[in-house]
Design a protein around this motif. Structure first.
Motif, PDB file in Angstrom:
ATOM      1  N   LEU A 129       0.831  -1.208   0.000  1.00  0.00           N
ATOM      2  CA  LEU A 129       0.000   0.000   0.000  1.00  0.00           C
ATOM      3  C   LEU A 129       0.863   1.255   0.000  1.00  0.00           C
ATOM      4  O   LEU A 129       0.663   2.165  -0.810  1.00  0.00           O
ATOM      5  N   MET A 130       1.847   1.312   0.881  1.00  0.00           N
ATOM      6  CA  MET A 130       2.629   2.529   1.040  1.00  0.00           C
ATOM      7  C   MET A 130       3.543   2.804  -0.149  1.00  0.00           C
ATOM      8  O   MET A 130       3.912   3.949  -0.403  1.00  0.00           O
ATOM      9  N   ALA A 131       3.922   1.764  -0.889  1.00  0.00           N
ATOM     10  CA  ALA A 131       4.802   1.957  -2.041  1.00  0.00           C
ATOM     11  C   ALA A 131       4.075   2.553  -3.238  1.00  0.00           C
ATOM     12  O   ALA A 131       4.713   3.009  -4.196  1.00  0.00           O
ATOM     13  N   ARG A 132       2.749   2.546  -3.208  1.00  0.00           N
ATOM     14  CA  ARG A 132       1.974   3.079  -4.335  1.00  0.00           C
ATOM     15  C   ARG A 132       1.044   4.226  -3.930  1.00  0.00           C
ATOM     16  O   ARG A 132       0.599   4.984  -4.797  1.00  0.00           O
ATOM     17  N   LEU A 133       0.737   4.356  -2.656  1.00  0.00           N
ATOM     18  CA  LEU A 133      -0.215   5.363  -2.196  1.00  0.00           C
ATOM     19  C   LEU A 133       0.260   6.767  -2.591  1.00  0.00           C
ATOM     20  O   LEU A 133       1.370   7.162  -2.269  1.00  0.00           O
ATOM     21  N   GLY A 134      -0.603   7.491  -3.295  1.00  0.00           N
ATOM     22  CA  GLY A 134      -0.249   8.838  -3.724  1.00  0.00           C
ATOM     23  C   GLY A 134       0.426   8.894  -5.076  1.00  0.00           C
ATOM     24  O   GLY A 134       0.782   9.981  -5.546  1.00  0.00           O
ATOM     25  N   SER A 135       0.597   7.739  -5.727  1.00  0.00           N
ATOM     26  CA  SER A 135       1.205   7.705  -7.051  1.00  0.00           C
ATOM     27  C   SER A 135       0.125   7.513  -8.105  1.00  0.00           C
ATOM     28  O   SER A 135      -1.045   7.295  -7.792  1.00  0.00           O
ATOM     29  N   SER A 136       0.544   7.566  -9.354  1.00  0.00           N
ATOM     30  CA  SER A 136      -0.404   7.359 -10.455  1.00  0.00           C
ATOM     31  C   SER A 136      -0.616   5.881 -10.749  1.00  0.00           C
ATOM     32  O   SER A 136      -1.394   5.525 -11.644  1.00  0.00           O
ATOM     33  N   ASP A 137       0.067   5.005 -10.011  1.00  0.00           N
ATOM     34  CA  ASP A 137      -0.078   3.562 -10.200  1.00  0.00           C
ATOM     35  C   ASP A 137      -1.079   2.993  -9.204  1.00  0.00           C
ATOM     36  O   ASP A 137      -1.149   3.449  -8.066  1.00  0.00           O
ATOM     37  N   PRO A 138      -1.842   1.999  -9.604  1.00  0.00           N
ATOM     38  CA  PRO A 138      -2.810   1.399  -8.677  1.00  0.00           C
ATOM     39  C   PRO A 138      -2.093   0.602  -7.590  1.00  0.00           C
ATOM     40  O   PRO A 138      -0.990   0.091  -7.793  1.00  0.00           O
ATOM     41  N   VAL A 139      -2.736   0.509  -6.439  1.00  0.00           N
ATOM     42  CA  VAL A 139      -2.197  -0.310  -5.355  1.00  0.00           C
ATOM     43  C   VAL A 139      -2.409  -1.771  -5.710  1.00  0.00           C
ATOM     44  O   VAL A 139      -3.520  -2.199  -6.006  1.00  0.00           O
ATOM     45  N   GLU A 140      -1.336  -2.524  -5.704  1.00  0.00           N
ATOM     46  CA  GLU A 140      -1.401  -3.952  -6.010  1.00  0.00           C
ATOM     47  C   GLU A 140      -0.585  -4.717  -4.970  1.00  0.00           C
ATOM     48  O   GLU A 140       0.547  -4.329  -4.665  1.00  0.00           O
ATOM     49  N   LEU A 141      -1.166  -5.783  -4.450  1.00  0.00           N
ATOM     50  CA  LEU A 141      -0.445  -6.598  -3.486  1.00  0.00           C
ATOM     51  C   LEU A 141       0.736  -7.274  -4.162  1.00  0.00           C
ATOM     52  O   LEU A 141       0.589  -7.905  -5.209  1.00  0.00           O
ATOM     53  N   ARG A 142       1.905  -7.120  -3.584  1.00  0.00           N
ATOM     54  CA  ARG A 142       3.105  -7.771  -4.096  1.00  0.00           C
ATOM     55  C   ARG A 142       3.526  -8.877  -3.135  1.00  0.00           C
ATOM     56  O   ARG A 142       3.330  -8.793  -1.927  1.00  0.00           O
ATOM     57  N   ALA A 143       4.126  -9.912  -3.686  1.00  0.00           N
ATOM     58  CA  ALA A 143       4.485 -11.074  -2.875  1.00  0.00           C
ATOM     59  C   ALA A 143       5.815 -10.895  -2.169  1.00  0.00           C
ATOM     60  O   ALA A 143       6.046 -11.488  -1.113  1.00  0.00           O
ATOM     61  N   GLU A 144       6.698 -10.072  -2.735  1.00  0.00           N
ATOM     62  CA  GLU A 144       8.020  -9.927  -2.134  1.00  0.00           C
ATOM     63  C   GLU A 144       8.597  -8.549  -2.414  1.00  0.00           C
ATOM     64  O   GLU A 144       8.154  -7.834  -3.323  1.00  0.00           O
ATOM     65  N   MET A 145       9.596  -8.191  -1.636  1.00  0.00           N
ATOM     66  CA  MET A 145      10.195  -6.860  -1.719  1.00  0.00           C
ATOM     67  C   MET A 145      10.772  -6.570  -3.101  1.00  0.00           C
ATOM     68  O   MET A 145      10.704  -5.432  -3.591  1.00  0.00           O
ATOM     69  N   ALA A 146      11.341  -7.569  -3.746  1.00  0.00           N
ATOM     70  CA  ALA A 146      11.975  -7.353  -5.053  1.00  0.00           C
ATOM     71  C   ALA A 146      10.989  -6.759  -6.057  1.00  0.00           C
ATOM     72  O   ALA A 146      11.378  -5.948  -6.910  1.00  0.00           O
ATOM     73  N   GLU A 147       9.728  -7.139  -5.963  1.00  0.00           N
ATOM     74  CA  GLU A 147       8.723  -6.600  -6.885  1.00  0.00           C
ATOM     75  C   GLU A 147       8.470  -5.127  -6.607  1.00  0.00           C
ATOM     76  O   GLU A 147       8.272  -4.329  -7.536  1.00  0.00           O
ATOM     77  N   LEU A 148       8.462  -4.740  -5.320  1.00  0.00           N
ATOM     78  CA  LEU A 148       8.276  -3.334  -4.972  1.00  0.00           C
ATOM     79  C   LEU A 148       9.450  -2.499  -5.461  1.00  0.00           C
ATOM     80  O   LEU A 148       9.274  -1.391  -5.969  1.00  0.00           O
TER      81      LEU A 148
END
Length: 441
Positions: free
Chosen positions: A265-284
């Motif tokens: 949530l926090m990696a996308r909140l406030g950005s133009s990208d939708p919030v998507e659940l990621r499985a691991e840190m590497a994806e974030l």
């Protein structure tokens, strides 16, 4: 090399606002293969607590935000003193003696005259004798950095081109009368000497950044790339503050929020990208781009974390939750089928306990008056245990043939009688786990 830092003050627990700053700096460093520094802002000995230093580290480790090294500003006071001496020699540092009351009166007078409420530099006109007299009367004064009255400009990674007239800003106090070094100069010295290349922080620091740019240049340092993220608000746009203790990371952890749910949530909140659940840190890390964040206040709703947490838990194998399943009281030989049954029906791991209590103790039957004869007939057809994955299908087929019921009229009364609930896990998976069935024909 890209170098970023997170510089919390150990005067309280990290909350979601702090996390936003920490995460953005962490992701920038990791995406570039650079260095992420945890820098403890502990120059205020009266307010800091060592327990908060430990708590900051624990919270970051819980989230998987691993730092490359720790720095403590309290161990670098000599470096700040040298910088202060250098500014004095350059004529950019001066002592001022106004009391808070006097400063407040000056601000009010300026506002009444339609002028910006900035410090009037009256201390620059004091003679050495006058300064000595004021020290004798009031003690040591504060030390202010003398700004060059020109426009301070930079290209902000989020806000775009920024231009601030230094004449509209008070000369910042860098050292208090009691000798305490303030964040403004400590941060400049640290960023310069530690080679910090990128600084992301809240938009409430924009004016600080303007003054720090001049201090960096006066000390001969290189300015980092600055980006100022929007401030978080509540779901209705209301201001968030530290008084909302439920937004401390350790409180979220206690509520069962999972790290990847919070980070996603926090990696996308406030950005133009939708919030998507990621499985691991590497994806974030791979998907992070500071330029995709906007300047508008960003709404944060703690309730958004729970669907993400539930979705994350559904994706986990038993091995990742084995301790929580055991803590709920589930015997080891039933852990695998229990997790397969429960995973789709929990929001947090704390919900596991309730499902095991249902399996272990049975449930108070929920039977409508019009279904009592039907349930009695159905229960009479229920075979003796142990049950397996085929029992539910075999049993309900026999009940259908005996009673003529089908569909919802067949399945719902049986579910309610066995579980006391109208909805829940697949009954084929739950029935074999029921240690006690309280209703009997």
């Amino acid at each position: 090399m890209t170098t970023t830092r997170f510089a919390p003050s150990p005067t309280g627990y990290i909350h979601v606002g702090n996390l936003r700053t920490a995460l953005m700096n962490y992701l920038i460093a990791r995406k570039a293969g650079g260095t992420f520094i945890l820098r403890i802002d502990d120059t205020d000995p009266e307010r800091l607590k060592e327990e908060y230093v430990d708590a900051i580290k624990q919270d970051l480790e819980w989230l998987g935000l691993h730092w490359d090294r720790v720095e403590r500003q309290s161990e670098r006071l000599d470096r700040y003193a040298e910088a202060a001496d250098k500014l004095r020699e350059m004529g950019r540092f001066y002592e001022a003696f106004e009391t808070p009351t006097e400063l407040d009166l000056k601000r009010k007078k300026q506002l009444n005259m339609g002028k910006p409420p900035v410090y009037d530099r009256a201390a620059l006109n004091l003679s050495e004798a006058e300064k000595d007299a004021l020290r004798a009367e009031r003690g040591n004064g504060v030390w202010r950095f003398k700004l060059d009255h020109e426009r301070i400009e930079w290209n902000d990674g989020i806000l775009g081109d920024i231009s601030i007239d230094a004449a509209s800003v008070s000369d910042p106090v860098l050292i208090r009368g009691d000798g305490q070094v303030l964040y403004t100069i400590a941060s400049v010295v640290d960023d310069t000497e530690m080679g910090v290349t990128d600084v992301v922080r809240g938009s409430d620091h924009v004016t600080n950044t303007a003054t720090q740019i001049q201090i960096i240049e006066a000390l001969g340092g290189n300015c980092p790339r600055f980006a100022h993220h929007s401030l978080l608000t509540g779901p209705q746009g209301e201001a968030l503050s530290k008084r909302l203790g439920t937004l401390a990371l350790r409180d979220l952890r206690e509520q069962g929020v999972q790290p990847m749910a919070l980070l996603s949530l926090m990696a996308r909140l406030g950005s133009s990208d939708p919030v998507e659940l990621r499985a691991e840190m590497a994806e974030l890390i791979e998907g992070f781009d500071i330029n995709r964040f906007g300047a508008a206040p960003t709404k944060f709703d703690v309730q958004d974390l729970f669907p993400l947490t539930a979705k994350h838990l559904q994706s986990l194998p038993l091995a990742d939750v084995a301790e929580a399943v055991a803590d709920a009281g589930v015997p080891a030989d039933l852990a695998e089928p229990f997790w397969a049954m429960a995973r789709e029906n929990i929001t947090t791991l704390a919900d596991l306990k309730g499902w095991w209590e249902l399996c272990r103790d049975g449930a108070e039957p929920l039977i409508a008056d019009e279904d009592r004869d039907f349930i009695a007939e159905a229960i009479a057809l229920l075979p003796e245990g142990p049950f397996d994955g085929e029992t539910w299908g075999t049993w309900t087929k026999a009940v259908k043939e005996a009673t003529g019921r089908k569909g919802k009229g067949l399945f719902m009364p049986l579910r309610k009688a066995l579980t006391g609930m109208e909805r829940g896990p697949e009954m084929a998976a739950l029935l074999p786990l029921l240690q006690v069935i309280r209703v009997r024909g």
